[in-house]
Design a protein around this motif. Sequence first.
Motif, PDB file in Angstrom:
ATOM      1  N   VAL A  12      41.044  46.597  48.891  1.00 16.09           N
ATOM      2  CA  VAL A  12      41.632  47.337  47.778  1.00 16.09           C
ATOM      3  C   VAL A  12      41.807  48.818  48.102  1.00 16.09           C
ATOM      4  CG1 VAL A  12      41.182  48.060  45.396  1.00 16.09           C
ATOM      5  CG2 VAL A  12      40.822  45.678  46.070  1.00 16.09           C
ATOM      6  N   PRO A  41      44.073  51.773  42.715  1.00 15.80           N
ATOM      7  CA  PRO A  41      44.422  51.120  43.988  1.00 15.80           C
ATOM      8  C   PRO A  41      45.335  49.908  43.823  1.00 15.80           C
ATOM      9  CG  PRO A  41      42.112  50.738  43.448  1.00 15.80           C
ATOM     10  CD  PRO A  41      42.627  51.760  42.471  1.00 15.80           C
ATOM     11  N   TYR A  42      45.259  49.262  42.686  1.00 18.74           N
ATOM     12  CA  TYR A  42      46.120  48.090  42.484  1.00 18.74           C
ATOM     13  C   TYR A  42      47.566  48.510  42.247  1.00 18.74           C
ATOM     14  CZ  TYR A  42      41.708  45.596  42.188  1.00 18.74           C
ATOM     15  OH  TYR A  42      40.467  45.077  42.473  1.00 18.74           O
ATOM     16  N   ASP A  80      39.824  43.043  35.902  1.00 21.21           N
ATOM     17  CA  ASP A  80      38.663  42.277  36.360  1.00 21.21           C
ATOM     18  C   ASP A  80      38.386  42.499  37.837  1.00 21.21           C
ATOM     19  OD1 ASP A  80      38.122  41.028  33.843  1.00 21.21           O
ATOM     20  OD2 ASP A  80      39.923  39.826  34.177  1.00 21.21           O
ATOM     21  N   GLY A  81      38.948  43.576  38.365  1.00 31.09           N
ATOM     22  CA  GLY A  81      38.712  43.886  39.770  1.00 31.09           C
ATOM     23  C   GLY A  81      37.883  45.147  39.889  1.00 31.09           C
ATOM     24  N   PHE A  82      38.130  45.909  40.960  1.00 30.38           N
ATOM     25  CA  PHE A  82      37.422  47.181  41.122  1.00 30.38           C
ATOM     26  C   PHE A  82      38.007  48.183  40.139  1.00 30.38           C
ATOM     27  CE2 PHE A  82      36.667  45.171  45.243  1.00 30.38           C
ATOM     28  CZ  PHE A  82      35.292  45.323  45.336  1.00 30.38           C
ATOM     29  N   ARG A 131      36.077  51.072  39.039  1.00 32.94           N
ATOM     30  CA  ARG A 131      35.133  52.189  38.924  1.00 32.94           C
ATOM     31  C   ARG A 131      35.864  53.486  38.583  1.00 32.94           C
ATOM     32  NH1 ARG A 131      32.901  55.545  42.838  1.00 32.94           N
ATOM     33  NH2 ARG A 131      30.879  56.441  42.230  1.00 32.94           N
ATOM     34  N   ARG A 141      38.488  38.102  44.299  1.00 30.21           N
ATOM     35  CA  ARG A 141      39.378  36.999  43.926  1.00 30.21           C
ATOM     36  C   ARG A 141      40.261  36.547  45.074  1.00 30.21           C
ATOM     37  NH1 ARG A 141      41.280  40.553  38.915  1.00 30.21           N
ATOM     38  NH2 ARG A 141      41.304  41.963  40.686  1.00 30.21           N
ATOM     39  N   ASP A 161      38.450  42.654  47.253  1.00 29.78           N
ATOM     40  CA  ASP A 161      38.567  41.996  45.944  1.00 29.78           C
ATOM     41  C   ASP A 161      37.974  40.586  46.024  1.00 29.78           C
ATOM     42  OD1 ASP A 161      40.612  42.567  43.305  1.00 29.78           O
ATOM     43  OD2 ASP A 161      39.812  40.540  43.597  1.00 29.78           O
ATOM     44  N   ASP A 186      45.463  43.624  37.813  1.00 31.13           N
ATOM     45  CA  ASP A 186      44.314  43.188  38.606  1.00 31.13           C
ATOM     46  C   ASP A 186      43.109  44.103  38.444  1.00 31.13           C
ATOM     47  OD1 ASP A 186      45.188  40.816  39.645  1.00 31.13           O
ATOM     48  OD2 ASP A 186      45.899  41.634  41.550  1.00 31.13           O
ATOM     49  N   ALA A 187      43.346  45.284  37.902  1.00 28.56           N
ATOM     50  CA  ALA A 187      42.222  46.216  37.750  1.00 28.56           C
ATOM     51  C   ALA A 187      41.276  45.791  36.630  1.00 28.56           C
ATOM     52  CB  ALA A 187      42.735  47.627  37.472  1.00 28.56           C
ATOM     53  N   ARG A 201      33.721  46.486  34.116  1.00 33.10           N
ATOM     54  CA  ARG A 201      32.597  46.159  35.011  1.00 33.10           C
ATOM     55  C   ARG A 201      31.999  47.382  35.707  1.00 33.10           C
ATOM     56  NH1 ARG A 201      34.083  42.785  40.245  1.00 33.10           N
ATOM     57  NH2 ARG A 201      34.533  44.892  40.993  1.00 33.10           N
TER      58      ARG A 201
END
Lengths: 330, 756, 166
Positions: B683, A119-120, A141-143, A145, B678, B676, A138-139, A303
């Motif tokens: 997203v 998605p990023y 430390d972001g979403f 999954r 942050r 998100d 951004d992935a 994560r």
Amino acid sequence: MKPFAYVKPADVEAAIQAAAQPGARFLGGGTNLVDLMREGIEQPDTVVDVTGLPFDTVDDLPGGGLRIGALVRNSALAADRRVRERYPMLSQAVLSGASAQLRNMATVGGNLLQRTRCPYFYDHASACNKREPGRGCDALDGFNRGAAILGVSASCVAAHPSDLCVALAALDAVVELRGQDGTRRVPLTDFHRLPGDTPEVETVLAPGELVTAVELPPAPVAANSRYRKVRDRASYAFALVSVAAALEVRDGVVTDVCLALGGVAPRPWRATEAERLLVGGPADESAYRRAAEAELAGASTRRDNAFKAALATATIVATLRELSTGGDPR
Amino acid sequence: MSTTYADKTASATGKYVGRAVDRVDGPAKTTGEARFAAEYPYPGLAYAALVHATIPRGRLTAVDTAAALAVRGVIDVLTHENAPPMKPAPKVSFLDLSTLVSGTPVNYLATDEVHWNGQPVAVVVAETPETARYAASLVRPAYEELPAAVDFAAEEGNAVPQKGNLISEAAADKGDAPAALATAAHSVDLTFSTPPHHHNAIEPHATTAVWDGDRLTVHEAAQNIAWTRRHLAQRFGVPEKGVRVLSPYVGGGFGGKGSVWAGTLLAVLAARATGRPVRLALTREGVYHTVGGRTPSTQRVALGSDADGRLTALIHTSVSRTGRAGGMGEPITAGTRHLYASPNIHLRQNVVQLDLLANTFMRAPGESIGTFAVESAMDELACELGLDPIELRLRNEPDRDPVGGQRLAHRRLREAYALGAERFGWSTRDPRPGVMRDGRWLVGMGVATAYHPSMRMPANVTVRLGADGTVVVRCGLQEMGMGTATVQAQIAADELGVPLESVRFEYGDSDLPSGPGAGGSAQTASAAAGVLDACDKLRRTLLGLARRVPGSPLRGVRPEDLEARDGGLYHAGRGQTYAEILAAAGRGHVEAESRAGMLGFMVRTLRERRQWVRAATGAQFCEVRVDPDTMEVRVSRWLGVFDVGTVINARTAASQLRGGIVMGIGMALSEQTLIDHRDGRIVNASLSEYHVPVHADIPRIDVQWLNEPDSTMPLGLRGIGEVSITGAAAAVANAVRHATGRRVLDLPITLDKLMG
Amino acid sequence: MTQIRMNVNGSVESLDVEPWVSLLDALRERLGLTGPKKGCDQGACGACTVLADGLRINACLALAVQYDGSEITTIEGVAHPLQEAFVRHDGFQCGYCTPGQLCSAIGMLAEYEAGMPSAVTPPGAGAYELSESEVRERMSGNLCRCGAYNGILDAIMDVAGEEGTR
């Protein structure tokens, strides 16, 4: 989308010529490229529509292999009787991807060049090294999954989205490329690159080089094969994990196996380590599990995607179990 | 208007009411004839596209529009530096409910403030939609960023008690629930979480706006055209009577089109600024960035019971969030207040403000996620007690409202569970978890209670009868597929004794008598009250006309003795057709009107709330299959038995009830908006990454209703738009618990939460 | 600007389009055929489904120029028993996804007749029944947020039953 020039060459030489210009992109079914162009992620100056080229047939190769033209539509490939019989996993992989409408449009060549669904990558407001080299990711430390766990780098964890390519990777497919310097052949497993420091470079294609065909060598083992896709809804979703597997068992011993994974890596992932451990070993669940775990031993999770290693392991075991018992997986 | 409908409920199964009648708009919708808000052509139509902020909070320091303006076909780019002014949104007041219609208080393009990531900061107007969208991508806003709080999980500790309002209290205390919990023979104490959700109506919000001087015509995807009209008149400083909002078809709303959001205002603004008719159809991503969704929640449910499973303590507390600029705390514990008899009850709703787009109503706001928590907890208590989960509920079924002590207007949950258990084969369920199988699949069965309050809103209706026997019913309400137009036509046909084919129901136009919004499951009952009243007046008028004519067989007949049938009025086998009455009176038509004032409505609502508690309820039965290797969950069977009073149209009602269950299955298994932590960016602002259920996810859904009229409601009917999503996610969670032995407290129940 | 000719619902249409205009926008904005709907504009909902030379496709991801010379059928050009069956079985609520569902279902039945398998078709190339699970899988490219899936399924099974199975 950014304005562009549209050309539809009548022959392959003209197509390659047209695509040699900087900022040119080949267009097949459009199901991925048009979306990316509308999002502004792809901004070609010239779109070279290759759907008029004569690469739209599936032909027999000596010895039982198949040559699949790059412009064969996904639905036509999946319905091909020879594919259904010789390489059932390939038909299943295609049919588990996207929707019937999209499969009627999408081409085999285009599918090889499908870009990630991270998605990023899709959102201009986010940092993505694949979309804008050097901007960050951004992935990480972001979403994440849906992100990959094998073959990832510090600059990109995006997973390859294709189902078809996973089956092709398992089947030792060879990609035929045509460029200004002629024709060359690349194993599918070498066609896609791992991200490393240059996640924007996704394949070994040279500028202006066109995918013209994919060849499948004969593979008797593939007659007993399966594509198993695990996702968040029953249909019309990208894989969390998928497994393409072909298995031959004689007297309780694995005599031949082809295994590839989807959803877990930046490219279709041929599970060579698992294959090595399986061949010659017992056709039982604990052997399958050991092999799967060995393949996933190098997993690098973040994560939200730590479950993928266990899910991939479980899915490999389930698929091989099904192939060795010949029974319904359920 | 009287507040009881005992006289009407007796005739609740008329010639049309209660039948499975085809939708009146079926042909239009299956031929492509039905036109939606973005489908009205106008000469000189221009197209608008939005530019969205990419920071969560700050100030615009500049907006570079040069590149966009240089694109051929761009007419104008509006920013806070050049846009014509718009008046601020009026303050919310319960004396004028239309003030509730503003999605956020932000005065778009009249401010340099950015309140959320995705807020519109510029509008491009161009000759083609492609040009507008491309040019919008070239607009470069520059910001001074300010600190922002966007992470719900991190901020929920800062939540404050939510304020109640006239129709929904935010807290309740009865006895001493914490003390009772501490000494309970059995107890569970669980913390649940639910993610943000988005409506994802398949029609993205769209507006076509046309100015003619100070007169404004707006084709709008709206759930409340009357409030939208008033709001637009206020924002643009023009007379309300000159504003016309048209919404004959709305491509799904679910609450998302219940407010006026940025796209509507900016389309009207762009039309004002450019002097052109302007269409603004939001992109799917644009819907996520400009239209609020359902709040996430964290909920604690603690239950204590005696050895027999009778509740001694019921605690339900919640945290939800609003935007710092707009939104309302959700009534998450509202259903829990009425569900179970317990001597000790403690309910609290808390809310935290974040720098995110305002939340908004989404199908059963509060109850849909609140019932997930409380009905999951009840199931867990049943496991703890070793008691059948239906039996546990029956043992705690209240006779009066557990908190307020009011009478329950009509409640047949016992019957719903009894019928459901029989029909679903509940007795075949082995209560032990993880033992039922179908081949390799693990099988689980779960139940949960559905609960949604029944409300009404004011509705103005006119009914006109022509000498040719045709009936025109007019009410400015919205039909988003609930079946409203069809059921109101059915009611009018029965009330006047005419064939359904001769009734035309006009709706979706703010020039019509002001109708109720499509919200709160209130529209059908609200409009029905108006239709009944207007038809009654019409019959009286006709009787008056007839009685004036010498020799009329209706002379001396009292209105309450009339029978409307066969296109006329009759008593004791004698009467006249409408054509005869009108001909004798020398009239071409007669018309009657029902008007409902807001003040009277509020007074009545508050009075009724002291008298009784009204709600639609139901028993949800779910069966799941879980793959033991991958832990994929598939819903394999569903039954919902509902107590929703009189059902006017068996076909459209079934669809409404199924639709809520489908959305509930999505909520249970796959739906979540990812924000998100942050930067507050959404997203997965797309239909490919926000997973609403597809065909393959949905099994046969059996819906049943008890069909006993609620004598306190018009025709004995209750609204059914929301009840069936309530309890649905809990039924799935409880079935998964049964199949696997695992209790998932955090929606959605994705396979990773069942692994390992 | 490129001139293209398409046979749309039986009439030949000639129009000038920029290459970046989608087939969906060409139909809706240039030809006034608003039956095909825009729900996502990215191939994720199916509301824009039309038939191109008899095959169902997502018109939002199709560039109009690529369909020069094609035969396009939108809901406005459809006269099929499925339409009445959708009404009878209440296969819709708001109606926005309906034209796409109908065109998709028509294409789906033709695909089945032509032997197209699906992800739930048993392996091998033998004949098989158009079961409910087959229809659900094959129609999964068309989202219905109102949740009218049961009615849509009933309508399709009803019509498919009349037309006979392969």
